[in-house]
Design an enzyme around this catalytic site. Sequence first.
Site, PDB file in Angstrom:
ATOM      1  N   ASN A   9       0.786  -1.269   0.085  1.00 46.92           N
ATOM      2  CA  ASN A   9       0.101   0.036  -0.020  1.00 46.92           C
ATOM      3  C   ASN A   9       1.003   1.361  -0.069  1.00 46.92           C
ATOM      4  O   ASN A   9       1.527   1.608   0.924  1.00 46.92           O
ATOM      5  CB  ASN A   9      -0.823   0.096   1.005  1.00 46.92           C
ATOM      6  CG  ASN A   9      -1.576   1.382   1.264  1.00 46.92           C
ATOM      7  OD1 ASN A   9      -1.877   2.007   0.469  1.00 46.92           O
ATOM      8  ND2 ASN A   9      -2.248   1.494   2.475  1.00 46.92           N
ATOM      9  N   TRP A  10       1.094   1.993  -1.074  1.00 44.06           N
ATOM     10  CA  TRP A  10       1.921   2.885  -1.207  1.00 44.06           C
ATOM     11  C   TRP A  10       1.279   4.250  -0.782  1.00 44.06           C
ATOM     12  O   TRP A  10       2.016   5.406  -0.736  1.00 44.06           O
ATOM     13  CB  TRP A  10       2.317   3.222  -2.824  1.00 44.06           C
ATOM     14  CG  TRP A  10       3.096   1.872  -3.346  1.00 44.06           C
ATOM     15  CD1 TRP A  10       3.595   1.022  -2.567  1.00 44.06           C
ATOM     16  CD2 TRP A  10       3.704   1.720  -4.747  1.00 44.06           C
ATOM     17  NE1 TRP A  10       4.427   0.026  -3.331  1.00 44.06           N
ATOM     18  CE2 TRP A  10       4.248   0.525  -4.723  1.00 44.06           C
ATOM     19  CE3 TRP A  10       3.389   2.571  -5.810  1.00 44.06           C
ATOM     20  CZ2 TRP A  10       4.961   0.223  -5.876  1.00 44.06           C
ATOM     21  CZ3 TRP A  10       4.030   2.187  -6.857  1.00 44.06           C
ATOM     22  CH2 TRP A  10       4.732   1.090  -7.236  1.00 44.06           C
ATOM     23  N   LYS A  11       0.155   4.375  -0.586  1.00 40.79           N
ATOM     24  CA  LYS A  11      -0.638   5.466   0.273  1.00 40.79           C
ATOM     25  C   LYS A  11      -0.247   6.635  -0.883  1.00 40.79           C
ATOM     26  O   LYS A  11      -0.220   6.476  -2.194  1.00 40.79           O
ATOM     27  CB  LYS A  11       0.049   5.712   1.582  1.00 40.79           C
ATOM     28  CG  LYS A  11       0.065   4.587   2.466  1.00 40.79           C
ATOM     29  CD  LYS A  11      -0.046   4.757   4.082  1.00 40.79           C
ATOM     30  CE  LYS A  11       0.163   3.368   4.562  1.00 40.79           C
ATOM     31  NZ  LYS A  11       0.148   3.726   6.204  1.00 40.79           N
ATOM     32  N   GLU A  96      -6.961   4.404   7.759  1.00 41.56           N
ATOM     33  CA  GLU A  96      -6.720   6.090   7.350  1.00 41.56           C
ATOM     34  C   GLU A  96      -7.985   6.808   6.612  1.00 41.56           C
ATOM     35  O   GLU A  96      -8.437   7.753   7.112  1.00 41.56           O
ATOM     36  CB  GLU A  96      -5.492   6.238   6.688  1.00 41.56           C
ATOM     37  CG  GLU A  96      -4.397   5.958   7.370  1.00 41.56           C
ATOM     38  CD  GLU A  96      -3.379   5.547   6.597  1.00 41.56           C
ATOM     39  OE1 GLU A  96      -3.067   5.661   5.215  1.00 41.56           O
ATOM     40  OE2 GLU A  96      -2.320   4.986   7.243  1.00 41.56           O
ATOM     41  N   GLU A 164      -5.537  -5.315  10.690  1.00 41.27           N
ATOM     42  CA  GLU A 164      -4.360  -4.158  10.805  1.00 41.27           C
ATOM     43  C   GLU A 164      -4.826  -3.261  12.086  1.00 41.27           C
ATOM     44  O   GLU A 164      -5.705  -2.395  12.037  1.00 41.27           O
ATOM     45  CB  GLU A 164      -4.561  -3.113   9.563  1.00 41.27           C
ATOM     46  CG  GLU A 164      -4.423  -3.770   8.272  1.00 41.27           C
ATOM     47  CD  GLU A 164      -3.576  -2.683   7.374  1.00 41.27           C
ATOM     48  OE1 GLU A 164      -2.505  -3.133   6.883  1.00 41.27           O
ATOM     49  OE2 GLU A 164      -4.035  -1.706   6.930  1.00 41.27           O
ATOM     50  N   GLY A 231       2.808  -1.281   4.278  1.00 45.62           N
ATOM     51  CA  GLY A 231       2.780   0.248   4.031  1.00 45.62           C
ATOM     52  C   GLY A 231       4.252   0.672   3.696  1.00 45.62           C
ATOM     53  O   GLY A 231       4.644   0.639   2.537  1.00 45.62           O
ATOM     54  N   GLY A 232       4.683   1.367   4.689  1.00 49.19           N
ATOM     55  CA  GLY A 232       5.989   1.824   4.785  1.00 49.19           C
ATOM     56  C   GLY A 232       7.129   1.141   3.930  1.00 49.19           C
ATOM     57  O   GLY A 232       7.924   1.599   3.082  1.00 49.19           O
TER      58      GLY A 232
HETATM   59  C1  PEP Z   1      -0.536   0.092   6.065  1.00 53.02           C
HETATM   60  O1  PEP Z   1      -0.638   1.268   5.350  1.00 53.02           O
HETATM   61  O2  PEP Z   1      -1.874  -0.491   5.581  1.00 53.02           O
HETATM   62  C2  PEP Z   1       0.400  -0.276   6.890  1.00 53.02           C
HETATM   63  C3  PEP Z   1       0.268  -1.520   7.326  1.00 53.02           C
HETATM   64  O3  PEP Z   1       1.427   0.832   7.051  1.00 53.02           O
HETATM   65  P1  PEP Z   1       2.767   0.189   7.764  1.00 53.02           P
HETATM   66  O4  PEP Z   1       3.285  -1.128   7.326  1.00 53.02           O
HETATM   67  O5  PEP Z   1       3.539   1.470   7.454  1.00 53.02           O
HETATM   68  O6  PEP Z   1       2.418   0.134   9.171  1.00 53.02           O
END
Ligand code: PEP
Length: 256
Positions: A9-11, A96, A164, A231-232
């Site tokens: 998930n590149w957001k 989010e 999550e 995500g990150g």
């Molecule tokens: C996400 O955005 O779904 C997520 C899990 O982010 P991160 O891996 O950065 O915690």
Amino acid sequence: MGRPVVIGNWKMNATIHQAGLLASAIRNSVSDVNGVQVVLCPPFVSVQEVSNSLQGSGLKVGAQNMHHQEKGAFTGEVSAEMLKGLVTHVILGHSERRRDFNETDDLVSLKAQMALIAGFQPIICVGESLSERQEGRAEEVISTSIKSSLSGIGPGSDFVVAYEPVWAIGTGEAATGSQAQDMCQLLRDCIAVVFDRETASRTSILYGGSVGPDNAAEFVSMRDIDGALVGGASLDAEQFASIVRTTALERVSSSV
Ligand code: PEP
């Protein structure tokens, strides 16, 4: 045990050009890995570019959201019809979106129904907040959330579920493997209640929340965790590829 899946998930990160390069770098880095479904979810404007970069590979493209109506006066929104031919998956109910855009389980359910009609696999995200966990309400929150989000979906539908916990997303404070296993097992039990045990067993259930190369094995080695929503670490091709490789090692080799 569901199919192994790792989703990036590149957001709201990367320009169109950067997204194309990142997708190509990930494609190259995981080219030797088999048995794991990899899905990259760039921002809408980069979906076409990433789709081009992944042509001919087994990697899939997903959207990070979509509207639940077919079309109309919804300024700034994107419909399922517009995404047809470009994506195979769509993330729905990310925390989010729930936090910043007041998305509810009822709305997630409507979006999931529309996604399935369009032929996409919804990736339905649920997770408790820190205060809900501290109050001992995590199980109740998750059960209610997944059952409502799945309501209205017909039997036989293909979807992915991601546990999550809100407190673990982007914080560097991942859940422990056993916390994540307990919640993913609960989610599988809830899917069995809504549908049946066969659907529950074949559904991919993922953990998401500060997953990186160093802790991925802790999660994907758990019985009810089929992969990760990242995500990150999905913005770094090598880190993301390492998570994909770990998932293949833990889940593909253990299932043969
Ligand atoms: C996400 O955005 O779904 C997520 C899990 O982010 P991160 O891996 O950065 O915690």
